[in-house]
Write a protein that holds these residues in place. Structure first.
Motif, mmCIF file in Angstrom:
data_model
loop_
_atom_site.group_PDB
_atom_site.id
_atom_site.type_symbol
_atom_site.label_atom_id
_atom_site.label_comp_id
_atom_site.label_asym_id
_atom_site.label_seq_id
_atom_site.Cartn_x
_atom_site.Cartn_y
_atom_site.Cartn_z
ATOM 1 N N ILE A 7 0.861 -1.178 0.000
ATOM 2 C CA ILE A 7 0.000 0.000 0.000
ATOM 3 C C ILE A 7 0.893 1.222 0.000
ATOM 4 O O ILE A 7 1.779 1.361 0.828
ATOM 5 C CB ILE A 7 -0.950 0.005 1.217
ATOM 6 N N CYS A 8 0.696 2.103 -0.955
ATOM 7 C CA CYS A 8 1.549 3.275 -1.106
ATOM 8 C C CYS A 8 0.728 4.520 -0.857
ATOM 9 O O CYS A 8 -0.310 4.710 -1.473
ATOM 10 C CB CYS A 8 2.141 3.346 -2.519
ATOM 11 N N THR A 9 1.187 5.376 0.027
ATOM 12 C CA THR A 9 0.495 6.605 0.354
ATOM 13 C C THR A 9 1.285 7.787 -0.173
ATOM 14 O O THR A 9 2.462 7.942 0.127
ATOM 15 C CB THR A 9 0.322 6.736 1.881
ATOM 16 N N LEU A 10 0.631 8.638 -0.959
ATOM 17 C CA LEU A 10 1.256 9.819 -1.515
ATOM 18 C C LEU A 10 0.637 11.032 -0.874
ATOM 19 O O LEU A 10 -0.556 11.243 -0.979
ATOM 20 C CB LEU A 10 1.041 9.889 -3.038
ATOM 21 N N LEU A 11 1.405 11.820 -0.192
ATOM 22 C CA LEU A 11 0.930 13.054 0.413
ATOM 23 C C LEU A 11 1.406 14.207 -0.444
ATOM 24 O O LEU A 11 2.604 14.458 -0.574
ATOM 25 C CB LEU A 11 1.447 13.183 1.852
ATOM 26 N N LEU A 12 0.420 14.922 -1.016
ATOM 27 C CA LEU A 12 0.720 16.013 -1.929
ATOM 28 C C LEU A 12 1.629 15.544 -3.061
ATOM 29 O O LEU A 12 2.409 16.292 -3.601
ATOM 30 C CB LEU A 12 1.366 17.180 -1.165
ATOM 31 N N GLN A 13 1.537 14.278 -3.411
ATOM 32 C CA GLN A 13 2.278 13.671 -4.502
ATOM 33 C C GLN A 13 3.789 13.813 -4.297
ATOM 34 O O GLN A 13 4.554 13.851 -5.250
ATOM 35 C CB GLN A 13 1.854 14.288 -5.849
ATOM 36 N N VAL A 14 4.236 13.838 -3.049
ATOM 37 C CA VAL A 14 5.659 14.009 -2.764
ATOM 38 C C VAL A 14 6.195 12.825 -1.968
ATOM 39 O O VAL A 14 7.022 12.064 -2.445
ATOM 40 C CB VAL A 14 5.929 15.328 -2.004
ATOM 41 N N SER A 15 5.718 12.631 -0.726
ATOM 42 C CA SER A 15 6.244 11.576 0.121
ATOM 43 C C SER A 15 5.490 10.278 -0.111
ATOM 44 O O SER A 15 4.278 10.270 -0.295
ATOM 45 C CB SER A 15 6.145 11.979 1.594
ATOM 46 N N THR A 220 -7.504 3.748 -5.830
ATOM 47 C CA THR A 220 -7.048 5.085 -5.443
ATOM 48 C C THR A 220 -8.065 5.722 -4.511
ATOM 49 O O THR A 220 -9.267 5.641 -4.748
ATOM 50 C CB THR A 220 -6.854 5.973 -6.685
ATOM 51 N N THR A 221 -7.572 6.356 -3.458
ATOM 52 C CA THR A 221 -8.414 7.115 -2.532
ATOM 53 C C THR A 221 -7.919 8.554 -2.506
ATOM 54 O O THR A 221 -6.717 8.801 -2.330
ATOM 55 C CB THR A 221 -8.358 6.525 -1.108
ATOM 56 N N ILE A 222 -8.844 9.508 -2.693
ATOM 57 C CA ILE A 222 -8.520 10.933 -2.727
ATOM 58 C C ILE A 222 -9.395 11.660 -1.709
ATOM 59 O O ILE A 222 -10.605 11.440 -1.669
ATOM 60 C CB ILE A 222 -8.756 11.531 -4.129
ATOM 61 N N ASP A 223 -8.807 12.520 -0.919
ATOM 62 C CA ASP A 223 -9.561 13.390 -0.022
ATOM 63 C C ASP A 223 -10.238 14.462 -0.878
ATOM 64 O O ASP A 223 -9.549 15.250 -1.535
ATOM 65 C CB ASP A 223 -8.616 14.024 1.001
ATOM 66 N N VAL A 224 -11.576 14.501 -0.886
ATOM 67 C CA VAL A 224 -12.276 15.405 -1.798
ATOM 68 C C VAL A 224 -12.035 16.879 -1.471
ATOM 69 O O VAL A 224 -12.173 17.737 -2.350
ATOM 70 C CB VAL A 224 -13.794 15.116 -1.828
ATOM 71 N N PHE A 225 -11.687 17.194 -0.232
ATOM 72 C CA PHE A 225 -11.452 18.591 0.144
ATOM 73 C C PHE A 225 -9.965 18.937 0.215
ATOM 74 O O PHE A 225 -9.600 20.103 0.333
ATOM 75 C CB PHE A 225 -12.138 18.902 1.477
ATOM 76 N N ARG A 226 -9.121 17.919 0.129
ATOM 77 C CA ARG A 226 -7.673 18.111 0.014
ATOM 78 C C ARG A 226 -7.163 17.131 -1.040
ATOM 79 O O ARG A 226 -6.500 16.147 -0.726
ATOM 80 C CB ARG A 226 -6.979 17.882 1.358
#
Length: 265
Positions: A7-15, A220-226
């Motif tokens: 499972i890969c988590t991308l925060l602001l497509q950076v980390s 894919t999971t996306i925060d709709v407000f972020r």
């Protein structure tokens, strides 16, 4: 059967962080007809629309709890079940939408011919007794009052949504997926706010501010407000079309079957 995954988590497509996870196959639901639409309500009930116009409802364990036979006599194009007391179905042919009202003895049917002339590609219920309609031919997003058919909003789009696949109103947003472009986020006035580019998105669900969809081998999971906060999980093998999520269970939609998996942390 259990399958290892990352499972890969991308925060602001950076980390990016990766943790070992595990899929467990729970059950397979085999159907006699092709699945053309799907949705999940706020109680975790699963809704499947069929090529013949039927709609089936299942509980979280995959047990059938209700059958709506030949609701529209045409393939079900779209289901919105976020209001479980008033489930919405859209039929592109013959340009109708139907509410399955728990407090009504029969489905409530509306003809889009009473609302507009252009062919409606997709439509979905608003949160204020309204309906949103997308016309790819005129490249316009409209909002109508359901009761009197009055136009509440008509907004020409600056992007081409000729491959639009699913649509849902969520709080002050209207979300539309396109199989060639990805997911577009519109405000309550029909103005484009953000786009997430990704091919192959034919359906999505929104639960607790999280937008979930399957494209290729990735969930894919996306925060709709972020929307810069993105999580990707590799799906189990199977060549699935779409996915529904409830808790730690995932319902992978195939052509004529649903495979239920549990994600173990």
């Amino acid at each position: 059967m259990k399958t290892k995954l990352l499972i890969c988590t991308l925060l602001l497509q950076v980390s990016i962080s990766c943790l070992a996870q595990e899929w467990t196959h729970v059950k397979t639901i085999k159907l006699k007809n092709e699945i053309t639409a799907q949705s999940v309500d706020t109680d975790g009930k699963i809704y499947l629309g069929m090529m013949a116009g039927d709609m089936l409802r299942y509980d979280q364990d995959g047990n059938e709890t209700e059958l709506y036979s030949a609701v529209g006599n045409f393939p079900v194009t779209l289901i919105n079940a976020w209001n479980r007391f008033k489930v919405f179905l859209y039929f592109k042919s013959p340009q109708q939408f139907i509410f399955l009202d728990r407090f009504s003895t029969s489905p409530i049917t509306y003809s889009l011919a009473d609302y507009q002339r252009p062919l409606v590609t997709l439509c979905a219920p608003g949160i204020d007794n309204s309906v949103w309609a997308l016309s790819a031919d005129y490249n316009e997003l409209r909002k109508y009052n359901i009761q009197n058919s009055n136009v509440l909003l008509a907004n020409p789009l600056q992007i081409n949504l000729s491959n639009a696949s699913y649509m849902q109103a969520y709080q002050n947003l209207v979300l539309i997926s396109d199989t060639q472009q990805g997911i577009h986020f519109f405000d309550q006035y029909g103005n484009l706010q953000f786009s997430h580019p990704e091919k192959g998105v034919s359906y999505f669900q929104v639960i607790n501010d999280q937008l979930v969809f399957l494209a290729g081998v990735w969930i894919t999971t996306i925060d709709v407000f972020r929307p810069g906060n993105i999580t990707k999980i590799k799906a189990p093998q199977g060549g699935f079309n779409n996915v529904l999520k409830w808790g730690d269970r995932y319902y992978f939609i195939g052509k004529d079957q649903v495979l239920i998996y549990q994600l173990t942390l």
